[in-house]
Design an enzyme around this catalytic site. Structure first.
Site, PDB file in Angstrom:
ATOM      1  N   LEU A  39     -14.854  -5.214   8.928  1.00 35.48           N
ATOM      2  CA  LEU A  39     -14.372  -4.219   9.901  1.00 35.48           C
ATOM      3  C   LEU A  39     -12.856  -4.355  10.083  1.00 35.48           C
ATOM      4  CD1 LEU A  39     -17.270  -4.741  12.492  1.00 35.48           C
ATOM      5  CD2 LEU A  39     -17.009  -2.848  10.869  1.00 35.48           C
ATOM      6  N   SER A 147      -5.717   6.538   6.747  1.00 34.13           N
ATOM      7  CA  SER A 147      -4.839   7.099   5.714  1.00 34.13           C
ATOM      8  C   SER A 147      -4.830   6.217   4.475  1.00 34.13           C
ATOM      9  CB  SER A 147      -3.411   7.229   6.278  1.00 34.13           C
ATOM     10  OG  SER A 147      -2.932   5.943   6.644  1.00 34.13           O
ATOM     11  N   GLY A 187       8.271  -0.530   2.997  1.00 35.68           N
ATOM     12  CA  GLY A 187       9.272  -0.954   2.016  1.00 35.68           C
ATOM     13  C   GLY A 187      10.137  -2.086   2.551  1.00 35.68           C
ATOM     14  N   LEU A 188      10.589  -1.953   3.803  1.00 35.02           N
ATOM     15  CA  LEU A 188      11.541  -2.949   4.322  1.00 35.02           C
ATOM     16  C   LEU A 188      10.853  -4.239   4.764  1.00 35.02           C
ATOM     17  CD1 LEU A 188      14.008  -0.530   6.130  1.00 35.02           C
ATOM     18  CD2 LEU A 188      14.140  -1.473   3.822  1.00 35.02           C
ATOM     19  N   GLU A 189       9.639  -4.133   5.318  1.00 34.43           N
ATOM     20  CA  GLU A 189       8.929  -5.369   5.685  1.00 34.43           C
ATOM     21  C   GLU A 189       8.602  -6.182   4.432  1.00 34.43           C
ATOM     22  OE1 GLU A 189       6.869  -4.129   9.953  1.00 34.43           O
ATOM     23  OE2 GLU A 189       5.538  -4.469   8.269  1.00 34.43           O
ATOM     24  N   GLU A 205      15.974   4.524  -2.098  1.00 35.22           N
ATOM     25  CA  GLU A 205      15.622   5.421  -0.988  1.00 35.22           C
ATOM     26  C   GLU A 205      16.183   6.817  -1.263  1.00 35.22           C
ATOM     27  OE1 GLU A 205      13.863   5.636   2.080  1.00 35.22           O
ATOM     28  OE2 GLU A 205      14.767   7.628   2.040  1.00 35.22           O
ATOM     29  N   ASP A 314      -4.619   8.134  12.055  1.00 33.38           N
ATOM     30  CA  ASP A 314      -3.723   8.599  10.992  1.00 33.38           C
ATOM     31  C   ASP A 314      -4.142   9.945  10.392  1.00 33.38           C
ATOM     32  OD1 ASP A 314      -2.375   6.248  11.299  1.00 33.38           O
ATOM     33  OD2 ASP A 314      -2.656   5.510   9.256  1.00 33.38           O
ATOM     34  N   HIS A 447      16.660 -15.574  33.354  1.00 26.81           N
ATOM     35  CA  HIS A 447      17.782 -16.135  32.597  1.00 26.81           C
ATOM     36  C   HIS A 447      17.411 -17.532  32.129  1.00 26.81           C
ATOM     37  CE1 HIS A 447      21.870 -17.115  31.446  1.00 26.81           C
ATOM     38  NE2 HIS A 447      21.720 -18.265  32.098  1.00 26.81           N
TER      39      HIS A 447
HETATM   40  P1  NAI Z   1       7.621   5.630   5.777  1.00 31.74           P
HETATM   41  O1  NAI Z   1       7.403   7.059   6.096  1.00 31.74           O
HETATM   42  O2  NAI Z   1       7.908   4.663   6.857  1.00 31.74           O
HETATM   43  O3  NAI Z   1       8.819   5.501   4.727  1.00 31.74           O
HETATM   44  C1  NAI Z   1       8.799   6.139   3.476  1.00 31.74           C
HETATM   45  C2  NAI Z   1      10.213   6.150   2.938  1.00 31.74           C
HETATM   46  O4  NAI Z   1      10.173   6.586   1.603  1.00 31.74           O
HETATM   47  C3  NAI Z   1      11.139   7.092   3.691  1.00 31.74           C
HETATM   48  O5  NAI Z   1      12.324   6.415   3.979  1.00 31.74           O
HETATM   49  C4  NAI Z   1      11.342   8.239   2.715  1.00 31.74           C
HETATM   50  O6  NAI Z   1      12.589   8.866   2.862  1.00 31.74           O
HETATM   51  C5  NAI Z   1      11.241   7.489   1.386  1.00 31.74           C
HETATM   52  N1  NAI Z   1      10.885   8.329   0.245  1.00 31.74           N
HETATM   53  C6  NAI Z   1       9.976   9.337   0.216  1.00 31.74           C
HETATM   54  N2  NAI Z   1       9.914   9.868  -1.031  1.00 31.74           N
HETATM   55  C7  NAI Z   1      10.777   9.164  -1.797  1.00 31.74           C
HETATM   56  C8  NAI Z   1      11.168   9.211  -3.173  1.00 31.74           C
HETATM   57  N3  NAI Z   1      10.630  10.106  -4.000  1.00 31.74           N
HETATM   58  N4  NAI Z   1      12.083   8.324  -3.641  1.00 31.74           N
HETATM   59  C9  NAI Z   1      12.626   7.409  -2.794  1.00 31.74           C
HETATM   60  N5  NAI Z   1      12.307   7.336  -1.499  1.00 31.74           N
HETATM   61  C10 NAI Z   1      11.389   8.170  -1.001  1.00 31.74           C
HETATM   62  O7  NAI Z   1       6.325   5.216   4.924  1.00 31.74           O
HETATM   63  P2  NAI Z   1       5.758   3.779   4.531  1.00 31.74           P
HETATM   64  O8  NAI Z   1       6.826   2.743   4.602  1.00 31.74           O
HETATM   65  O9  NAI Z   1       5.063   3.990   3.242  1.00 31.74           O
HETATM   66  O10 NAI Z   1       4.704   3.504   5.662  1.00 31.74           O
HETATM   67  C11 NAI Z   1       3.551   4.339   5.790  1.00 31.74           C
HETATM   68  C12 NAI Z   1       3.069   4.392   7.206  1.00 31.74           C
HETATM   69  O11 NAI Z   1       2.578   3.139   7.617  1.00 31.74           O
HETATM   70  C13 NAI Z   1       4.174   4.807   8.138  1.00 31.74           C
HETATM   71  O12 NAI Z   1       3.766   5.974   8.797  1.00 31.74           O
HETATM   72  C14 NAI Z   1       4.314   3.667   9.105  1.00 31.74           C
HETATM   73  O13 NAI Z   1       4.354   4.161  10.425  1.00 31.74           O
HETATM   74  C15 NAI Z   1       3.060   2.814   8.901  1.00 31.74           C
HETATM   75  N6  NAI Z   1       3.422   1.400   8.951  1.00 31.74           N
HETATM   76  C16 NAI Z   1       3.794   0.854  10.138  1.00 31.74           C
HETATM   77  C17 NAI Z   1       4.185  -0.459  10.202  1.00 31.74           C
HETATM   78  C18 NAI Z   1       4.596  -1.033  11.514  1.00 31.74           C
HETATM   79  O14 NAI Z   1       4.253  -0.469  12.547  1.00 31.74           O
HETATM   80  N7  NAI Z   1       5.357  -2.114  11.531  1.00 31.74           N
HETATM   81  C19 NAI Z   1       4.212  -1.313   9.018  1.00 31.74           C
HETATM   82  C20 NAI Z   1       3.822  -0.622   7.833  1.00 31.74           C
HETATM   83  C21 NAI Z   1       3.443   0.680   7.821  1.00 31.74           C
END
Ligand code: NAI
Length: 468
Positions: A39, A147, A187-189, A205, A314, A447
């Site tokens: 789950l 999703s 991507g960044l994490e 990007e 999602d 503090h």
């Molecule tokens: P994201 O929507 O955060 O980022 C996708 C990135 O890819 C954007 O910057 C976009 O401009 C770029 N992009 C799109 N097409 C592209 C291309 N053809 N070439 C180069 N760059 C391109 O999506 P991500 O990182 O895949 O995450 C998916 C979902 O998962 C998000 O909605 C996020 O909210 C969720 N998530 C949340 C986390 C958290 O709360 N810490 C951690 C991981 C995911």
């Protein structure tokens, strides 16, 4: 077990399992269908939880390597045992998914194992691993199917050389070269994790900035910090194709402005360009309406276009794709089904990126306010001037509070800095209560804590910070 339920939830992610628990708490006879062995959905199995385990472990390693010496802690023979690190991650996942199993038992929720689909407005079909079919009658159905990762045209994710976040959470060794497509949350994490564990990481990007949707001030500060940490960025770049030969990939991309083509070779490519709703054929077959982005259309009560069928998380056309948003919707939809007044405030959904430093926001960004012609005032405070951040050598970043120019009501807060993800809760609460920046500025903050930076940024809205 008789097969008649008040509520059948399809999907046991943070949206679905929370909806099931709240439904059961409210006295509704509830079942939850899940096709995964365990789950918890993407979040617990291959998302939030395993990524946070690797972020935590790799951050400690990085600190031990780069910062401990300055604190007078000497280490010798420091090295990573990746399989042990992955083992610890897997253990966290098992503990938490078992925790949800326990909560199902405690709340007398029927766990239906298999793939669920909607047959009609009161019937759910479940096909289990051995292809056995069972149908269940439900007065109400909640679709919480979440999703799945999207890819790029012509790019096939094989989870070996070209991976989604799922593959990038389970590499058996740190890739020498890692190309990450997409400078968003995932991507960044994951760039941070693998950079700390020894990979050379390049993020490609499409836009001219990272983390679209976040405040531009934060995004440019974040880019500077990550670049300083050694992650390379190719902004304004569109990936045109990836060639895989044996275990290597060649990523071709073109600069959107100059039209100059480039290529990068790597051992692994992470595709992190967003996620799309996980919606089966059944949804359209029974006539549930989708919007143009192929998301399920719901009204403010989470009702789809078919009576008694609800959807959350999602898969729907509301709010960001975040686990905690789905959880709140899970609670609200159960309460609505039980005749109560469940509600989600989409103006106050915090978002956090769990890098080092963390990035967090709630409410509106400066760009959104400008676009909507709303007059605002800003208070900013750098962690460089916060005593606790200084003591801990965590001086990167700042707090940015934005308040309505006339009423002083807080409209949005963005933070980049250590503990940003924890501190943002205070601001979400303040905004839920309709706080002004004055309210935050006059609230006593302990503090020495990083949270004094929040109070100082609130003071800075009317240009009276004490320590800056
Ligand atoms: P994201 O929507 O955060 O980022 C996708 C990135 O890819 C954007 O910057 C976009 O401009 C770029 N992009 C799109 N097409 C592209 C291309 N053809 N070439 C180069 N760059 C391109 O999506 P991500 O990182 O895949 O995450 C998916 C979902 O998962 C998000 O909605 C996020 O909210 C969720 N998530 C949340 C986390 C958290 O709360 N810490 C951690 C991981 C995911």
């Amino acid at each position: 077990m008789d097969n008649n339920f008040d509520v059948v939830v399809i999907g046991a992610g943070p949206g679905g399992y929370v909806a099931a628990i709240r439904s059961a708490q409210l006295g509704l006879k509830t079942a939850c269908v899940e096709s995964r062995k365990t789950l918890g959905g993407t979040c617990l199995n291959v998302g939030c939880i395993p990524s946070k385990s690797l972020l935590h472990a790799s951050e400690l390693y990085h600190k031990a390597k780069k910062e401990f010496n300055n604190l007078g802690i000497e280490t010798t023979d420091l090295k990573v045992n990746l399989s042990k690190m992955m083992g610890n991650k897997n253990k966290s996942v098992i503990t938490l998914t078992k925790g949800v199993e326990f909560l199902f038992k405690k709340n007398k929720i029927f766990h239906l194992k298999g793939k669920g689909s909607v047959l009609d407005k009161n019937t759910v079909l479940v096909i289990d691993d051995s292809k056995k079919k069972n149908t269940y009658k439900a007065k109400n159905i909640i679709i919480a199917t979440g999703s799945i990762p999207t890819s790029l045209p012509g790019v096939k994710i094989d989870e070996k050389t070209i991976v989604s976040s799922t593959g990038a959470l389970s590499f058996s060794k740190a890739p020498k070269e890692l190309v990450v497509i997409g400078g968003g949350y995932i991507g960044l994490e994951l760039s941070s994790v693998w950079k700390r564990l020894g990979s050379n990481v390049t993020v490609i990007e499409y836009l001219d900035h990272i983390i679209p949707g976040m405040d531009k001030d934060i995004s440019s500060e974040f880019l500077k910090i990550l670049t300083k940490q050694g992650i390379s960025f190719k902004l304004n770049s569109k990936v045109t194709g990836i060639n895989v030969t044996k275990d290597r990939a060649e990523v071709n991309f073109v600069n959107n402005k100059s039209s100059i083509s480039e290529k990068l070779e790597s051992d692994k490519v992470l595709v992190a360009v967003g996620r799309k709703p996980n919606i089966g054929d059944d949804i359209e077959k029974v006539g549930i309406k989708l919007n143009q982005q192929h998301k399920i259309q719901v009204n403010h009560k989470f009702e789809t276009s078919i009576t008694n069928i609800y959807a959350i998380g999602d898969a729907i056309d509301k709010g960001p794709m975040l686990a905690h948003k789905a959880e709140d919707e899970g609670i609200a939809v159960a309460e609505i089904i039980a005749g109560q007044a469940g509600h989600v405030n989409y103006d106050v959904i915090p978002a956090v990126i769990y890098t080092n430093p963390e990035v967090a926001m709630v409410g509106k960004t400066e760009e959104e306010l400008k676009k909507n012609n709303i007059s605002y005032k800003i208070g900013k405070f750098p962690f460089l001037a916060n005593s606790r951040a200084k003591v801990n050598n965590e001086t990167e970043g700042f707090v940015k509070v934005i308040a309505d120019k006339k009423s002083d009501k807080v409209l949005g807060v963005s933070i980049i800095g250590a503990l940003a993800g924890t501190m943002i809760a205070e601001l979400a609460l303040a905004m839920e209560f309709g706080a002004s920046s004055e309210d935050i500025a006059r609230t006593c903050h302990a503090h020495p804590t990083h949270s004094e930076g929040v109070k100082e940024a609130a003071l800075a809205v009317d240009k009276r910070p004490i320590h800056f």
